[in-house]
Design a protein around this motif. Structure first.
Motif, PDB file in Angstrom:
ATOM      1  N   VAL A  12       1.081  -1.155   0.092  1.00 40.31           N
ATOM      2  CA  VAL A  12       0.078   0.064  -0.016  1.00 40.31           C
ATOM      3  C   VAL A  12       0.815   1.234  -0.101  1.00 40.31           C
ATOM      4  O   VAL A  12       0.660   2.274  -0.774  1.00 40.31           O
ATOM      5  N   SER A  13       1.835   0.936   0.756  1.00 40.28           N
ATOM      6  CA  SER A  13       2.691   2.590   0.815  1.00 40.28           C
ATOM      7  C   SER A  13       3.425   2.794  -0.434  1.00 40.28           C
ATOM      8  O   SER A  13       3.597   3.851  -0.791  1.00 40.28           O
ATOM      9  N   ILE A  14       3.947   1.684  -1.147  1.00 41.31           N
ATOM     10  CA  ILE A  14       4.641   1.806  -2.498  1.00 41.31           C
ATOM     11  C   ILE A  14       3.730   2.373  -3.479  1.00 41.31           C
ATOM     12  O   ILE A  14       4.075   3.344  -4.238  1.00 41.31           O
ATOM     13  N   GLY A  15       2.572   1.902  -3.539  1.00 41.47           N
ATOM     14  CA  GLY A  15       1.403   2.499  -4.278  1.00 41.47           C
ATOM     15  C   GLY A  15       1.129   4.095  -3.837  1.00 41.47           C
ATOM     16  O   GLY A  15       0.949   4.905  -4.908  1.00 41.47           O
ATOM     17  N   ALA A  16       1.359   4.515  -2.794  1.00 39.99           N
ATOM     18  CA  ALA A  16       0.724   5.816  -2.320  1.00 39.99           C
ATOM     19  C   ALA A  16       2.083   6.666  -2.376  1.00 39.99           C
ATOM     20  O   ALA A  16       1.769   7.903  -2.301  1.00 39.99           O
ATOM     21  N   VAL A  17       3.326   6.315  -2.413  1.00 44.59           N
ATOM     22  CA  VAL A  17       4.442   7.176  -3.026  1.00 44.59           C
ATOM     23  C   VAL A  17       5.127   6.875  -4.227  1.00 44.59           C
ATOM     24  O   VAL A  17       6.135   6.121  -4.282  1.00 44.59           O
ATOM     25  N   PRO A  18       4.516   7.417  -5.409  1.00 42.85           N
ATOM     26  CA  PRO A  18       5.007   6.905  -6.791  1.00 42.85           C
ATOM     27  C   PRO A  18       6.249   7.493  -6.893  1.00 42.85           C
ATOM     28  O   PRO A  18       6.944   6.950  -7.655  1.00 42.85           O
ATOM     29  N   ALA A  19       6.531   8.760  -6.307  1.00 45.62           N
ATOM     30  CA  ALA A  19       7.758   9.227  -6.524  1.00 45.62           C
ATOM     31  C   ALA A  19       9.207   8.255  -6.115  1.00 45.62           C
ATOM     32  O   ALA A  19      10.182   8.516  -6.549  1.00 45.62           O
ATOM     33  N   LEU A  20       8.857   7.395  -5.264  1.00 46.16           N
ATOM     34  CA  LEU A  20       9.986   6.655  -4.693  1.00 46.16           C
ATOM     35  C   LEU A  20      10.455   5.626  -5.874  1.00 46.16           C
ATOM     36  O   LEU A  20      11.512   4.998  -5.676  1.00 46.16           O
ATOM     37  N   HIS A  21       9.545   5.203  -7.016  1.00 48.14           N
ATOM     38  CA  HIS A  21       9.968   4.293  -7.643  1.00 48.14           C
ATOM     39  C   HIS A  21      11.025   4.891  -8.608  1.00 48.14           C
ATOM     40  O   HIS A  21      11.725   3.881  -9.327  1.00 48.14           O
ATOM     41  N   SER A  22      11.361   6.062  -8.577  1.00 50.54           N
ATOM     42  CA  SER A  22      12.449   6.494  -9.338  1.00 50.54           C
ATOM     43  C   SER A  22      13.754   6.471  -8.805  1.00 50.54           C
ATOM     44  O   SER A  22      14.550   7.214  -9.342  1.00 50.54           O
ATOM     45  N   THR A  23      14.001   6.129  -7.648  1.00 47.24           N
ATOM     46  CA  THR A  23      15.234   6.094  -6.942  1.00 47.24           C
ATOM     47  C   THR A  23      16.184   4.944  -7.597  1.00 47.24           C
ATOM     48  O   THR A  23      15.695   4.017  -8.289  1.00 47.24           O
ATOM     49  N   PRO A  24      17.392   5.343  -7.340  1.00 48.77           N
ATOM     50  CA  PRO A  24      18.517   4.326  -8.153  1.00 48.77           C
ATOM     51  C   PRO A  24      18.366   2.983  -7.607  1.00 48.77           C
ATOM     52  O   PRO A  24      17.728   2.537  -6.678  1.00 48.77           O
ATOM     53  N   SER A  25      19.032   1.967  -8.503  1.00 45.40           N
ATOM     54  CA  SER A  25      18.948   0.743  -8.034  1.00 45.40           C
ATOM     55  C   SER A  25      19.618   0.301  -6.738  1.00 45.40           C
ATOM     56  O   SER A  25      20.373   0.846  -6.393  1.00 45.40           O
ATOM     57  N   LEU A  26      19.280  -0.982  -6.172  1.00 51.74           N
ATOM     58  CA  LEU A  26      19.855  -1.089  -5.005  1.00 51.74           C
ATOM     59  C   LEU A  26      21.262  -1.982  -5.131  1.00 51.74           C
ATOM     60  O   LEU A  26      21.671  -2.639  -4.218  1.00 51.74           O
ATOM     61  N   GLN A  28      24.982  -2.859  -5.195  1.00 54.36           N
ATOM     62  CA  GLN A  28      26.016  -2.410  -4.195  1.00 54.36           C
ATOM     63  C   GLN A  28      26.850  -1.665  -5.082  1.00 54.36           C
ATOM     64  O   GLN A  28      27.290  -1.621  -6.222  1.00 54.36           O
ATOM     65  N   GLY A  29      27.249  -0.427  -4.357  1.00 52.66           N
ATOM     66  CA  GLY A  29      28.399   0.576  -4.966  1.00 52.66           C
ATOM     67  C   GLY A  29      27.341   1.641  -5.238  1.00 52.66           C
ATOM     68  O   GLY A  29      27.919   2.995  -5.721  1.00 52.66           O
ATOM     69  N   ALA A  30      26.167   1.732  -5.515  1.00 53.17           N
ATOM     70  CA  ALA A  30      25.327   2.985  -6.001  1.00 53.17           C
ATOM     71  C   ALA A  30      25.333   3.877  -4.743  1.00 53.17           C
ATOM     72  O   ALA A  30      25.376   3.569  -3.603  1.00 53.17           O
ATOM     73  N   LYS A  31      25.078   5.204  -5.074  1.00 53.60           N
ATOM     74  CA  LYS A  31      25.089   6.143  -4.063  1.00 53.60           C
ATOM     75  C   LYS A  31      23.641   6.780  -4.030  1.00 53.60           C
ATOM     76  O   LYS A  31      22.881   6.839  -4.863  1.00 53.60           O
ATOM     77  N   GLY A  32      23.299   6.947  -2.540  1.00 56.52           N
ATOM     78  CA  GLY A  32      21.954   7.588  -2.455  1.00 56.52           C
ATOM     79  C   GLY A  32      21.985   8.826  -2.487  1.00 56.52           C
ATOM     80  O   GLY A  32      23.205   9.669  -2.641  1.00 56.52           O
ATOM     81  N   PRO A  33      20.922   9.479  -2.301  1.00 55.02           N
ATOM     82  CA  PRO A  33      20.917  11.102  -2.345  1.00 55.02           C
ATOM     83  C   PRO A  33      21.760  11.749  -1.215  1.00 55.02           C
ATOM     84  O   PRO A  33      22.194  13.002  -1.361  1.00 55.02           O
ATOM     85  N   SER A  34      22.245  10.871  -0.131  1.00 54.13           N
ATOM     86  CA  SER A  34      22.906  11.534   0.731  1.00 54.13           C
ATOM     87  C   SER A  34      24.410  11.224   0.559  1.00 54.13           C
ATOM     88  O   SER A  34      25.322  11.946   1.235  1.00 54.13           O
ATOM     89  N   GLN A  76      17.360   2.255   0.771  1.00 59.68           N
ATOM     90  CA  GLN A  76      16.715   3.191   0.192  1.00 59.68           C
ATOM     91  C   GLN A  76      16.623   4.361   0.794  1.00 59.68           C
ATOM     92  O   GLN A  76      16.553   4.541   2.217  1.00 59.68           O
ATOM     93  N   GLU A  77      16.794   5.550   0.382  1.00 56.85           N
ATOM     94  CA  GLU A  77      16.767   6.918   0.898  1.00 56.85           C
ATOM     95  C   GLU A  77      15.708   7.893   0.447  1.00 56.85           C
ATOM     96  O   GLU A  77      15.493   7.770  -1.177  1.00 56.85           O
ATOM     97  N   TYR A  78      14.897   8.611   1.247  1.00 52.27           N
ATOM     98  CA  TYR A  78      14.175   9.631   0.770  1.00 52.27           C
ATOM     99  C   TYR A  78      14.124  10.687   1.766  1.00 52.27           C
ATOM    100  O   TYR A  78      13.618  10.740   2.789  1.00 52.27           O
ATOM    101  N   ASP A  79      14.672  11.915   1.326  1.00 49.80           N
ATOM    102  CA  ASP A  79      14.777  12.931   2.260  1.00 49.80           C
ATOM    103  C   ASP A  79      15.416  12.680   3.442  1.00 49.80           C
ATOM    104  O   ASP A  79      16.370  12.054   3.474  1.00 49.80           O
ATOM    105  N   ARG A  83      14.854   3.687   4.048  1.00 49.17           N
ATOM    106  CA  ARG A  83      14.089   2.496   4.063  1.00 49.17           C
ATOM    107  C   ARG A  83      15.195   1.449   4.543  1.00 49.17           C
ATOM    108  O   ARG A  83      16.401   1.457   3.994  1.00 49.17           O
ATOM    109  N   VAL A  84      14.739   0.683   5.542  1.00 48.21           N
ATOM    110  CA  VAL A  84      15.814  -0.488   6.118  1.00 48.21           C
ATOM    111  C   VAL A  84      14.988  -1.756   6.154  1.00 48.21           C
ATOM    112  O   VAL A  84      14.130  -2.136   6.148  1.00 48.21           O
ATOM    113  N   ARG A  85      16.113  -2.613   6.319  1.00 46.59           N
ATOM    114  CA  ARG A  85      15.790  -4.039   6.564  1.00 46.59           C
ATOM    115  C   ARG A  85      16.419  -4.576   7.763  1.00 46.59           C
ATOM    116  O   ARG A  85      17.499  -4.426   7.844  1.00 46.59           O
TER     117      ARG A  85
END
Length: 178
Positions: A12-26, A28-34, A76-79, A83-85
């Motif tokens: 439900v939360s993923i559907g409610a926040v469509p902007a999150l689908h445009s984040t970089p792939s997970l 290893q070695g990718a950099k987040g917005p931070s 994942q990072e947003y502002d 997003r943690v596991r």
């Protein structure tokens, strides 16, 4: 049951926040917005941490952790939300202020409840022939201060030594740091 409810809430939360689908792939070695790598391991800073179904206090609390030092993987990072596991695969969002760069790990969480005589050996030196200094039950949270790619230097309840990187959740295979 917890997994089913969390999966539904996350869907439900993923559907409610469509902007999150445009984040970089997970990958290893990718950099987040931070500017920091994604994914990466951290730990919980506070004794009480709410994990939410979305990146805001407007979202429902899906789970509450009651122990500081619990290792988490940021995926994942947003502002100022991450997003943690956890070691069991439970995912959700937590404010970055509740996370610490201190590294911790869980000893063989995949072996919890398998057998009474299953342990992770902590050794005096980073080699499998070294003297065992402690036997860790699966699921025990340890502090790690360095990894060389194969072994991590760890401590827990006054015991100190080296554990195989392949037997913990909290450091990536081949990851080295001090």
């Amino acid at each position: 049951m917890r997994s089913v409810i969390l999966a539904l809430l996350l869907a439900v939360s993923i559907g409610a926040v469509p902007a999150l689908h445009s984040t970089p792939s997970l990958a290893q070695g990718a950099k987040g917005p931070s500017g920091l790598p994604l994914p990466r391991f951290v730990s919980l800073k506070s004794k009480r941490v709410n994990i939410r179904i979305g990146p805001s206090t407007d979202y429902a609390v899906a789970w509450m952790y009651l122990k500081s030092g619990t290792p988490m993987e940021i995926i994942q990072e947003y502002d100022n939300w991450r997003r943690v596991r956890d070691a069991d695969g439970t995912e959700g969002w937590v404010n970055q202020a509740l996370l610490s760069g201190e590294r911790t790990a869980v000893a063989a969480p995949w072996m919890r409840g398998k057998a009474e005589d299953v342990f992770v050996n902590m050794r005096r030196e980073p080699q499998s022939s070294a003297t065992v200094t402690a036997k860790l039950q699966p699921g025990v949270v340890i502090s790690i201060d360095e990894c060389n790619g194969d072994w991590c230097h760890a401590s827990v309840n006054g015991a100190e030594g080296w554990v195989s990187q392949a037997e913990i959740w909290g450091a990536y295979p081949g990851e080295a740091f001090r």
